[in-house]
Design a protein around this motif. Structure first.
Motif, PDB file in Angstrom:
ATOM      1  N   ILE A 153       0.854  -1.179   0.000  1.00 48.73           N
ATOM      2  CA  ILE A 153       0.000   0.000   0.000  1.00 48.73           C
ATOM      3  C   ILE A 153       0.893   1.233   0.000  1.00 48.73           C
ATOM      4  O   ILE A 153       1.646   1.471   0.949  1.00 48.73           O
ATOM      5  N   ALA A 154       0.804   1.997  -1.070  1.00 44.74           N
ATOM      6  CA  ALA A 154       1.647   3.176  -1.248  1.00 44.74           C
ATOM      7  C   ALA A 154       1.327   4.244  -0.207  1.00 44.74           C
ATOM      8  O   ALA A 154       0.177   4.377   0.232  1.00 44.74           O
ATOM      9  N   LEU A 155       2.345   5.018   0.154  1.00 43.86           N
ATOM     10  CA  LEU A 155       2.131   6.105   1.111  1.00 43.86           C
ATOM     11  C   LEU A 155       1.131   7.121   0.577  1.00 43.86           C
ATOM     12  O   LEU A 155       0.372   7.704   1.346  1.00 43.86           O
TER      13      LEU A 155
ATOM     14  N   LEU B 248      -2.184   5.818   1.486  1.00 43.63           N
ATOM     15  CA  LEU B 248      -2.419   5.997   2.926  1.00 43.63           C
ATOM     16  C   LEU B 248      -2.754   7.446   3.253  1.00 43.63           C
ATOM     17  O   LEU B 248      -3.618   7.715   4.084  1.00 43.63           O
ATOM     18  N   CYS B 249      -2.081   8.367   2.592  1.00 41.92           N
ATOM     19  CA  CYS B 249      -2.332   9.787   2.818  1.00 41.92           C
ATOM     20  C   CYS B 249      -3.778  10.126   2.436  1.00 41.92           C
ATOM     21  O   CYS B 249      -4.485  10.798   3.191  1.00 41.92           O
ATOM     22  N   ALA B 250      -4.226   9.647   1.287  1.00 43.77           N
ATOM     23  CA  ALA B 250      -5.601   9.902   0.842  1.00 43.77           C
ATOM     24  C   ALA B 250      -6.610   9.291   1.812  1.00 43.77           C
ATOM     25  O   ALA B 250      -7.624   9.920   2.146  1.00 43.77           O
ATOM     26  N   ARG B 251      -6.335   8.078   2.280  1.00 40.43           N
ATOM     27  CA  ARG B 251      -7.238   7.421   3.226  1.00 40.43           C
ATOM     28  C   ARG B 251      -7.316   8.196   4.536  1.00 40.43           C
ATOM     29  O   ARG B 251      -8.396   8.363   5.111  1.00 40.43           O
TER      30      ARG B 251
ATOM     31  N   ASP C 108      -9.039   3.611  10.759  1.00 43.14           N
ATOM     32  CA  ASP C 108      -8.883   2.431   9.916  1.00 43.14           C
ATOM     33  C   ASP C 108      -8.383   2.865   8.548  1.00 43.14           C
ATOM     34  O   ASP C 108      -9.134   3.431   7.752  1.00 43.14           O
ATOM     35  N   LEU C 109      -7.128   2.585   8.272  1.00 40.15           N
ATOM     36  CA  LEU C 109      -6.522   2.948   6.996  1.00 40.15           C
ATOM     37  C   LEU C 109      -6.294   1.718   6.129  1.00 40.15           C
ATOM     38  O   LEU C 109      -5.618   1.786   5.119  1.00 40.15           O
ATOM     39  N   THR C 110      -6.910   0.606   6.507  1.00 38.18           N
ATOM     40  CA  THR C 110      -6.696  -0.637   5.776  1.00 38.18           C
ATOM     41  C   THR C 110      -7.561  -0.738   4.524  1.00 38.18           C
ATOM     42  O   THR C 110      -7.279  -1.557   3.667  1.00 38.18           O
TER      43      THR C 110
END
Length: 78
Positions: free
Chosen positions: A6-8, A11-14, A74-76
């Protein structure tokens, strides 16, 4: 064991969607720094090796689970 990468940027968008605020990559990296210091799950050298090998920095799905618990969101999943 082949885990999802999972690209950073993902993760930033999530995280931005979860908190309804624009934090940018710098905000994510600040939070990531705290997580790395507390849990030591991944090092800067490992992240750099991932960038060199794949062309982007990522966390594995199990690392994202740990990071999500640290961040409190929850960033999954998208």
């Amino acid at each position: 064991m082949n885990e999802e990468k999972i690209a950073l940027t993902t993760l930033c968008a999530r995280l931005e969607r979860a908190i309804h605020a624009d934090i940018g990559m710098q905000g994510l990296k600040t939070l990531l720094y705290g997580w790395k210091c507390k849990y030591g799950r991944v090092t800067n050298a490992q992240l750099q090796m991932r960038r060199n090998a794949c062309g982007f920095i990522y966390l594995t799905s199990s690392e994202v689970e740990s990071f999500s618990a640290y961040a409190g969101y929850d960033l999954t999943q998208d």
